[in-house]
Write a protein that holds these residues in place. Structure first.
Motif, PDB file in Angstrom:
ATOM      1  N   MET A 143      -4.351 -21.588  18.145  1.00  0.00           N
ATOM      2  CA  MET A 143      -3.366 -20.539  18.082  1.00  0.00           C
ATOM      3  C   MET A 143      -3.640 -19.654  16.865  1.00  0.00           C
ATOM      4  N   PRO A 144      -3.745 -18.327  17.059  1.00  0.00           N
ATOM      5  CA  PRO A 144      -4.034 -17.446  15.927  1.00  0.00           C
ATOM      6  C   PRO A 144      -2.872 -17.423  14.939  1.00  0.00           C
ATOM      7  N   PRO A 145      -3.184 -17.192  13.661  1.00  0.00           N
ATOM      8  CA  PRO A 145      -2.109 -17.134  12.664  1.00  0.00           C
ATOM      9  C   PRO A 145      -1.184 -15.953  12.932  1.00  0.00           C
ATOM     10  N   THR A 146       0.063 -16.125  12.567  1.00  0.00           N
ATOM     11  CA  THR A 146       1.058 -15.066  12.709  1.00  0.00           C
ATOM     12  C   THR A 146       0.757 -13.971  11.691  1.00  0.00           C
ATOM     13  N   PRO A 147       0.679 -12.710  12.149  1.00  0.00           N
ATOM     14  CA  PRO A 147       0.401 -11.633  11.195  1.00  0.00           C
ATOM     15  C   PRO A 147       1.560 -11.460  10.221  1.00  0.00           C
ATOM     16  N   PRO A 148       1.259 -10.990   9.015  1.00  0.00           N
ATOM     17  CA  PRO A 148       2.341 -10.773   8.052  1.00  0.00           C
ATOM     18  C   PRO A 148       3.279  -9.685   8.562  1.00  0.00           C
ATOM     19  N   PRO A 149       4.565  -9.815   8.272  1.00  0.00           N
ATOM     20  CA  PRO A 149       5.509  -8.784   8.719  1.00  0.00           C
ATOM     21  C   PRO A 149       5.243  -7.468   7.985  1.00  0.00           C
ATOM     22  N   ALA A 150       5.535  -6.390   8.665  1.00  0.00           N
ATOM     23  CA  ALA A 150       5.386  -5.075   8.039  1.00  0.00           C
ATOM     24  C   ALA A 150       6.450  -4.916   6.959  1.00  0.00           C
ATOM     25  N   ARG A 151       6.035  -4.359   5.858  1.00  0.00           N
ATOM     26  CA  ARG A 151       6.958  -4.128   4.746  1.00  0.00           C
ATOM     27  C   ARG A 151       6.676  -2.762   4.154  1.00  0.00           C
ATOM     28  N   VAL A 152       7.727  -2.105   3.725  1.00  0.00           N
ATOM     29  CA  VAL A 152       7.604  -0.815   3.050  1.00  0.00           C
ATOM     30  C   VAL A 152       8.540  -0.829   1.858  1.00  0.00           C
ATOM     31  N   HIS A 153       8.050  -0.447   0.727  1.00  0.00           N
ATOM     32  CA  HIS A 153       8.937  -0.209  -0.408  1.00  0.00           C
ATOM     33  C   HIS A 153       8.466   1.060  -1.116  1.00  0.00           C
ATOM     34  N   SER A 154       9.370   1.677  -1.823  1.00  0.00           N
ATOM     35  CA  SER A 154       9.041   2.942  -2.464  1.00  0.00           C
ATOM     36  C   SER A 154       9.582   2.964  -3.887  1.00  0.00           C
ATOM     37  N   TYR A 155       8.929   3.761  -4.710  1.00  0.00           N
ATOM     38  CA  TYR A 155       9.302   3.890  -6.113  1.00  0.00           C
ATOM     39  C   TYR A 155       8.628   5.136  -6.682  1.00  0.00           C
ATOM     40  N   GLU A 156       9.026   5.526  -7.860  1.00  0.00           N
ATOM     41  CA  GLU A 156       8.420   6.668  -8.539  1.00  0.00           C
ATOM     42  C   GLU A 156       7.562   6.170  -9.693  1.00  0.00           C
ATOM     43  N   GLU A 157       6.364   6.743  -9.798  1.00  0.00           N
ATOM     44  CA  GLU A 157       5.472   6.394 -10.905  1.00  0.00           C
ATOM     45  C   GLU A 157       4.686   7.630 -11.320  1.00  0.00           C
ATOM     46  N   ASN A 158       4.683   7.927 -12.605  1.00  0.00           N
ATOM     47  CA  ASN A 158       3.930   9.064 -13.152  1.00  0.00           C
ATOM     48  C   ASN A 158       4.234  10.372 -12.423  1.00  0.00           C
ATOM     49  N   GLY A 159       5.475  10.592 -12.052  1.00  0.00           N
ATOM     50  CA  GLY A 159       5.854  11.821 -11.385  1.00  0.00           C
ATOM     51  C   GLY A 159       5.431  11.915  -9.929  1.00  0.00           C
ATOM     52  N   THR A 160       5.004  10.796  -9.371  1.00  0.00           N
ATOM     53  CA  THR A 160       4.590  10.729  -7.963  1.00  0.00           C
ATOM     54  C   THR A 160       5.494   9.745  -7.245  1.00  0.00           C
ATOM     55  N   PHE A 161       5.911  10.100  -6.041  1.00  0.00           N
ATOM     56  CA  PHE A 161       6.687   9.179  -5.220  1.00  0.00           C
ATOM     57  C   PHE A 161       5.684   8.302  -4.476  1.00  0.00           C
ATOM     58  N   VAL A 162       5.831   6.988  -4.599  1.00  0.00           N
ATOM     59  CA  VAL A 162       4.898   6.042  -3.977  1.00  0.00           C
ATOM     60  C   VAL A 162       5.597   5.331  -2.834  1.00  0.00           C
ATOM     61  N   VAL A 163       4.940   5.336  -1.687  1.00  0.00           N
ATOM     62  CA  VAL A 163       5.381   4.569  -0.524  1.00  0.00           C
ATOM     63  C   VAL A 163       4.312   3.509  -0.298  1.00  0.00           C
ATOM     64  N   ALA A 164       4.663   2.255  -0.545  1.00  0.00           N
ATOM     65  CA  ALA A 164       3.707   1.160  -0.380  1.00  0.00           C
ATOM     66  C   ALA A 164       4.006   0.426   0.921  1.00  0.00           C
ATOM     67  N   ALA A 165       3.007   0.376   1.788  1.00  0.00           N
ATOM     68  CA  ALA A 165       3.153  -0.267   3.094  1.00  0.00           C
ATOM     69  C   ALA A 165       2.184  -1.431   3.191  1.00  0.00           C
ATOM     70  N   SER A 166       2.619  -2.484   3.871  1.00  0.00           N
ATOM     71  CA  SER A 166       1.725  -3.627   4.088  1.00  0.00           C
ATOM     72  C   SER A 166       2.082  -4.294   5.414  1.00  0.00           C
ATOM     73  N   GLY A 167       1.114  -5.015   5.967  1.00  0.00           N
ATOM     74  CA  GLY A 167       1.322  -5.709   7.230  1.00  0.00           C
ATOM     75  C   GLY A 167       0.829  -4.897   8.409  1.00  0.00           C
ATOM     76  N   GLU A 168       1.351  -5.225   9.584  1.00  0.00           N
ATOM     77  CA  GLU A 168       0.950  -4.567  10.824  1.00  0.00           C
ATOM     78  C   GLU A 168       2.015  -3.569  11.263  1.00  0.00           C
ATOM     79  N   PHE A 169       1.581  -2.339  11.582  1.00  0.00           N
ATOM     80  CA  PHE A 169       2.510  -1.273  11.934  1.00  0.00           C
ATOM     81  C   PHE A 169       2.307  -0.802  13.363  1.00  0.00           C
ATOM     82  N   ASP A 170       3.382  -0.906  14.127  1.00  0.00           N
ATOM     83  CA  ASP A 170       3.426  -0.322  15.462  1.00  0.00           C
ATOM     84  C   ASP A 170       4.808   0.300  15.630  1.00  0.00           C
ATOM     85  N   LEU A 171       5.182   0.622  16.837  1.00  0.00           N
ATOM     86  CA  LEU A 171       6.437   1.333  17.081  1.00  0.00           C
ATOM     87  C   LEU A 171       7.654   0.602  16.498  1.00  0.00           C
TER      88      LEU A 171
END
Length: 116
Positions: free
Chosen positions: A1-29
């Motif tokens: 059985m294949p391993p379960t993929p990590p859940p999709a996660r998104v978090h955001s923050y501001e750094e050095n005057g830039t808005f950062v959107v950090a995404a990880s995991g698998e993304f679909d609809l």
């Protein structure tokens, strides 16, 4: 059985005057809303640049691409930069390449490079 993929996660923050959107995991609809919400927050903050850290994304389909293209259009219209930060997973690179959209995005090798 294949391993379960990590859940999709998104978090955001501001750094050095830039808005950062950090995404990880698998993304679909099913996970698109998380990303859309964070990109909407980037629009509300209206900082000169938004860096979308895709280094942790292991799968992406047209829903992620759609969210990025809409964000790219909004940023371009308002004179702001949208930077995709890697390193990009091969499936993400393939998605952008096959759809002919890679050339539309500003790509940084790393988040640090995007924030410089």
């Amino acid at each position: 059985m294949p391993p379960t993929p990590p859940p999709a996660r998104v978090h955001s923050y501001e750094e050095n005057g830039t808005f950062v959107v950090a995404a990880s995991g698998e993304f679909d609809l099913d996970e698109q809303e998380q990303l859309l919400a964070a990109l909407g927050e980037a629009d509300r903050r209206n900082l000169p640049a938004t860096a979308v850290d895709l280094s942790g994304v292991t799968f992406a389909d047209s829903s992620l691409l759609n969210a990025l293209l809409h964000a790219w259009r909004r940023h371009r219209t308002s004179g702001r930069r949208l930077i995709l930060a890697g390193p990009l997973h091969p499936t993400v690179t393939q998605l952008l390449t096959v759809t002919g959209t890679l050339e539309h995005f500003e790509i940084a090798e790393t988040l640090s490079e995007a924030l410089a």
